[in-house]
Design a protein around this motif. Structure first.
Motif, PDB file in Angstrom:
ATOM      1  N   MET A  76      -7.377   7.018   7.084  1.00  0.00           N
ATOM      2  CA  MET A  76      -6.392   7.889   6.612  1.00  0.00           C
ATOM      3  C   MET A  76      -5.636   6.885   5.760  1.00  0.00           C
ATOM      4  SD  MET A  76      -4.494   8.185  10.342  1.00  0.00           S
ATOM      5  CE  MET A  76      -5.804   8.646  11.193  1.00  0.00           C
ATOM      6  N   LEU A  77      -5.173   7.480   4.666  1.00  0.00           N
ATOM      7  CA  LEU A  77      -3.980   6.720   3.913  1.00  0.00           C
ATOM      8  C   LEU A  77      -2.989   7.965   3.383  1.00  0.00           C
ATOM      9  CD1 LEU A  77      -4.390   4.042   1.270  1.00  0.00           C
ATOM     10  CD2 LEU A  77      -2.527   5.542   1.172  1.00  0.00           C
ATOM     11  N   PHE A  78      -1.666   7.947   3.823  1.00  0.00           N
ATOM     12  CA  PHE A  78      -0.855   9.107   3.174  1.00  0.00           C
ATOM     13  C   PHE A  78       0.343   8.366   2.889  1.00  0.00           C
ATOM     14  CE2 PHE A  78      -3.905  11.248   6.155  1.00  0.00           C
ATOM     15  CZ  PHE A  78      -4.062  12.386   5.441  1.00  0.00           C
ATOM     16  N   ILE A  79       1.085   9.070   1.900  1.00  0.00           N
ATOM     17  CA  ILE A  79       2.297   8.497   1.164  1.00  0.00           C
ATOM     18  C   ILE A  79       3.401   9.750   1.164  1.00  0.00           C
ATOM     19  CG2 ILE A  79       3.616   7.542  -0.769  1.00  0.00           C
ATOM     20  CD1 ILE A  79       1.308   5.790   0.622  1.00  0.00           C
ATOM     21  N   HIS A  80       4.505   9.557   1.790  1.00  0.00           N
ATOM     22  CA  HIS A  80       5.466  10.709   1.559  1.00  0.00           C
ATOM     23  C   HIS A  80       5.658  11.146   0.123  1.00  0.00           C
ATOM     24  CE1 HIS A  80       9.036  13.143   2.225  1.00  0.00           C
ATOM     25  NE2 HIS A  80       8.690  13.013   3.630  1.00  0.00           N
ATOM     26  N   PRO A  81       5.533  12.371  -0.053  1.00  0.00           N
ATOM     27  CA  PRO A  81       5.643  12.787  -1.521  1.00  0.00           C
ATOM     28  C   PRO A  81       6.712  12.489  -2.302  1.00  0.00           C
ATOM     29  CG  PRO A  81       5.776  14.675   0.172  1.00  0.00           C
ATOM     30  CD  PRO A  81       5.437  13.443   0.887  1.00  0.00           C
ATOM     31  N   GLU A  82       7.904  12.078  -1.619  1.00  0.00           N
ATOM     32  CA  GLU A  82       9.062  11.613  -2.407  1.00  0.00           C
ATOM     33  C   GLU A  82       9.018  10.183  -2.706  1.00  0.00           C
ATOM     34  OE1 GLU A  82      12.504  12.274   0.224  1.00  0.00           O
ATOM     35  OE2 GLU A  82      12.343  14.356   0.050  1.00  0.00           O
ATOM     36  N   SER A  83       7.716   9.343  -2.184  1.00  0.00           N
ATOM     37  CA  SER A  83       7.682   7.896  -2.323  1.00  0.00           C
ATOM     38  C   SER A  83       6.600   7.795  -3.190  1.00  0.00           C
ATOM     39  CB  SER A  83       7.478   7.279  -1.192  1.00  0.00           C
ATOM     40  OG  SER A  83       8.896   7.450  -0.357  1.00  0.00           O
ATOM     41  N   ARG A  84       5.927   8.818  -3.760  1.00  0.00           N
ATOM     42  CA  ARG A  84       4.532   8.799  -4.402  1.00  0.00           C
ATOM     43  C   ARG A  84       4.691   7.977  -5.892  1.00  0.00           C
ATOM     44  NH1 ARG A  84       1.692  14.166  -4.571  1.00  0.00           N
ATOM     45  NH2 ARG A  84       0.130  12.799  -6.058  1.00  0.00           N
ATOM     46  N   GLY A  85       3.813   7.176  -6.370  1.00  0.00           N
ATOM     47  CA  GLY A  85       4.042   6.556  -7.585  1.00  0.00           C
ATOM     48  C   GLY A  85       4.668   5.462  -7.533  1.00  0.00           C
ATOM     49  N   MET A  86       4.941   4.791  -6.474  1.00  0.00           N
ATOM     50  CA  MET A  86       5.735   3.550  -6.174  1.00  0.00           C
ATOM     51  C   MET A  86       4.822   2.239  -5.907  1.00  0.00           C
ATOM     52  SD  MET A  86       9.157   5.161  -4.137  1.00  0.00           S
ATOM     53  CE  MET A  86       9.418   3.578  -3.556  1.00  0.00           C
ATOM     54  N   GLY A  87       3.638   2.516  -6.117  1.00  0.00           N
ATOM     55  CA  GLY A  87       2.493   1.428  -5.630  1.00  0.00           C
ATOM     56  C   GLY A  87       2.238   1.246  -4.125  1.00  0.00           C
ATOM     57  N   ILE A  88       2.806   2.381  -3.301  1.00  0.00           N
ATOM     58  CA  ILE A  88       2.728   2.094  -1.918  1.00  0.00           C
ATOM     59  C   ILE A  88       1.247   2.246  -1.481  1.00  0.00           C
ATOM     60  CG2 ILE A  88       3.206   3.183   0.523  1.00  0.00           C
ATOM     61  CD1 ILE A  88       6.111   3.914  -0.833  1.00  0.00           C
ATOM     62  N   GLY A  89       0.490   3.428  -2.099  1.00  0.00           N
ATOM     63  CA  GLY A  89      -0.808   3.384  -1.639  1.00  0.00           C
ATOM     64  C   GLY A  89      -1.644   2.144  -2.275  1.00  0.00           C
ATOM     65  N   LYS A  90      -1.433   1.858  -3.259  1.00  0.00           N
ATOM     66  CA  LYS A  90      -2.092   0.657  -4.024  1.00  0.00           C
ATOM     67  C   LYS A  90      -2.062  -0.714  -3.113  1.00  0.00           C
ATOM     68  CE  LYS A  90      -2.482  -1.655  -8.198  1.00  0.00           C
ATOM     69  NZ  LYS A  90      -2.202  -1.743  -9.796  1.00  0.00           N
ATOM     70  N   THR A  91      -0.813  -0.795  -2.526  1.00  0.00           N
ATOM     71  CA  THR A  91      -0.381  -1.762  -1.674  1.00  0.00           C
ATOM     72  C   THR A  91      -1.059  -1.880  -0.445  1.00  0.00           C
ATOM     73  OG1 THR A  91       1.698  -2.028  -2.713  1.00  0.00           O
ATOM     74  CG2 THR A  91       1.529  -3.180  -0.698  1.00  0.00           C
ATOM     75  N   LEU A  92      -1.180  -0.702   0.385  1.00  0.00           N
ATOM     76  CA  LEU A  92      -1.841  -0.397   1.576  1.00  0.00           C
ATOM     77  C   LEU A  92      -3.298  -0.684   1.280  1.00  0.00           C
ATOM     78  CD1 LEU A  92       0.138   2.341   2.927  1.00  0.00           C
ATOM     79  CD2 LEU A  92       0.046   0.128   4.144  1.00  0.00           C
ATOM     80  N   LEU A  93      -3.873  -0.167   0.270  1.00  0.00           N
ATOM     81  CA  LEU A  93      -5.319  -0.177   0.190  1.00  0.00           C
ATOM     82  C   LEU A  93      -5.785  -1.696  -0.328  1.00  0.00           C
ATOM     83  CD1 LEU A  93      -8.041   1.246  -0.064  1.00  0.00           C
ATOM     84  CD2 LEU A  93      -7.487   1.631  -2.482  1.00  0.00           C
ATOM     85  N   GLY A  94      -5.023  -2.375  -1.080  1.00  0.00           N
ATOM     86  CA  GLY A  94      -5.348  -3.787  -1.150  1.00  0.00           C
ATOM     87  C   GLY A  94      -5.269  -4.573  -0.193  1.00  0.00           C
ATOM     88  N   TYR A  95      -4.218  -4.363   0.570  1.00  0.00           N
ATOM     89  CA  TYR A  95      -4.019  -4.858   2.145  1.00  0.00           C
ATOM     90  C   TYR A  95      -5.494  -4.797   2.699  1.00  0.00           C
ATOM     91  CZ  TYR A  95      -2.827  -5.861   6.789  1.00  0.00           C
ATOM     92  OH  TYR A  95      -2.805  -6.025   8.292  1.00  0.00           O
ATOM     93  N   ALA A  96      -5.760  -3.365   2.959  1.00  0.00           N
ATOM     94  CA  ALA A  96      -6.805  -3.017   3.740  1.00  0.00           C
ATOM     95  C   ALA A  96      -8.178  -3.834   3.207  1.00  0.00           C
ATOM     96  CB  ALA A  96      -7.273  -1.642   3.584  1.00  0.00           C
ATOM     97  N   ILE A  97      -8.312  -3.864   1.872  1.00  0.00           N
ATOM     98  CA  ILE A  97      -9.683  -4.652   1.291  1.00  0.00           C
ATOM     99  C   ILE A  97      -9.463  -6.084   1.374  1.00  0.00           C
ATOM    100  CG2 ILE A  97     -10.942  -5.155  -0.935  1.00  0.00           C
ATOM    101  CD1 ILE A  97      -9.826  -2.211  -1.745  1.00  0.00           C
ATOM    102  N   ARG A  98      -8.564  -6.988   1.031  1.00  0.00           N
ATOM    103  CA  ARG A  98      -8.194  -8.215   1.184  1.00  0.00           C
ATOM    104  C   ARG A  98      -8.184  -9.003   2.726  1.00  0.00           C
ATOM    105  NH1 ARG A  98      -4.105  -7.303  -2.142  1.00  0.00           N
ATOM    106  NH2 ARG A  98      -2.723  -7.794  -0.216  1.00  0.00           N
ATOM    107  N   GLU A  99      -7.051  -8.086   3.606  1.00  0.00           N
ATOM    108  CA  GLU A  99      -7.344  -8.591   4.918  1.00  0.00           C
ATOM    109  C   GLU A  99      -8.125  -8.086   6.058  1.00  0.00           C
ATOM    110  OE1 GLU A  99      -4.984 -11.288   5.088  1.00  0.00           O
ATOM    111  OE2 GLU A  99      -4.441 -10.806   3.170  1.00  0.00           O
ATOM    112  N   LYS A 100      -8.593  -6.876   5.609  1.00  0.00           N
ATOM    113  CA  LYS A 100      -9.470  -6.217   6.906  1.00  0.00           C
ATOM    114  C   LYS A 100     -10.839  -6.136   6.418  1.00  0.00           C
ATOM    115  CE  LYS A 100      -5.571  -6.044   9.541  1.00  0.00           C
ATOM    116  NZ  LYS A 100      -5.819  -6.613  10.769  1.00  0.00           N
ATOM    117  N   GLY A 101     -11.300  -6.459   5.240  1.00  0.00           N
ATOM    118  CA  GLY A 101     -12.485  -6.255   4.712  1.00  0.00           C
ATOM    119  C   GLY A 101     -12.893  -4.855   4.653  1.00  0.00           C
TER     120      GLY A 101
END
Length: 145
Positions: A76-101
């Protein structure tokens, strides 16, 4: 602004579900209010406990995006609609790929924004199911890096 990733405690589950509901309402136009009402208690009472949760909060300490992973897969990966487009999803996904494999995700085919997000991040569609995990008629794309 650099986003700080934090783990999520069970006490924050209601806030997580509120973000989930706002996000799904804004992006999953194929779901009816009844579908959302069906999934909401499952998210709260079952699905959140089955994943490792991480979140990003705003400057006031409110959760504005979250991700749940299990066994190298974004569940699951969900961003509050008022906070979309701020790089939050990209940051979370990058962390998941780099740190959690993480190297896999399943996405609702009827959510083209999410499909595009993962394609842009380097994921490719490897298979398609006509129904979701509960047998509901929401096609799922399995994607891998």
């Amino acid at each position: 602004m650099k986003h700080q990733i934090e783990s999520v405690e069970e006490a924050a589950y209601p806030e997580i579900v509120a973000v989930w509901e706002a996000s799904v309402t804004a992006t999953h136009d194929f779901l009816t209010p009844e579908d959302i009402a069906f999934f909401k208690p499952l998210i709260l009472n079952e699905y959140l406990k089955a994943v490792e949760l991480s979140c990003i909060k705003d400057s006031d300490g409110h959760i504005i995006g979250f991700m749940g992973i299990a066994e190298r897969k974004v569940e699951m990966l969900f961003i509050h609609p008022e906070s979309r487009g701020m790089g939050i999803g990209k940051t979370l996904l990058g962390y998941a790929i780099r740190e959690k494999g993480v190297n896999a995700v399943d996405v609702n085919e009827q959510n083209p924004q999410a499909v595009g997000f993962y394609l842009h991040a380097g994921f490719k569609v490897v298979s398609r199911s006509a129904t979701d995990g509960m047998g509901k008629p929401f096609p799922i794309l399995s994607m891998e890096l």
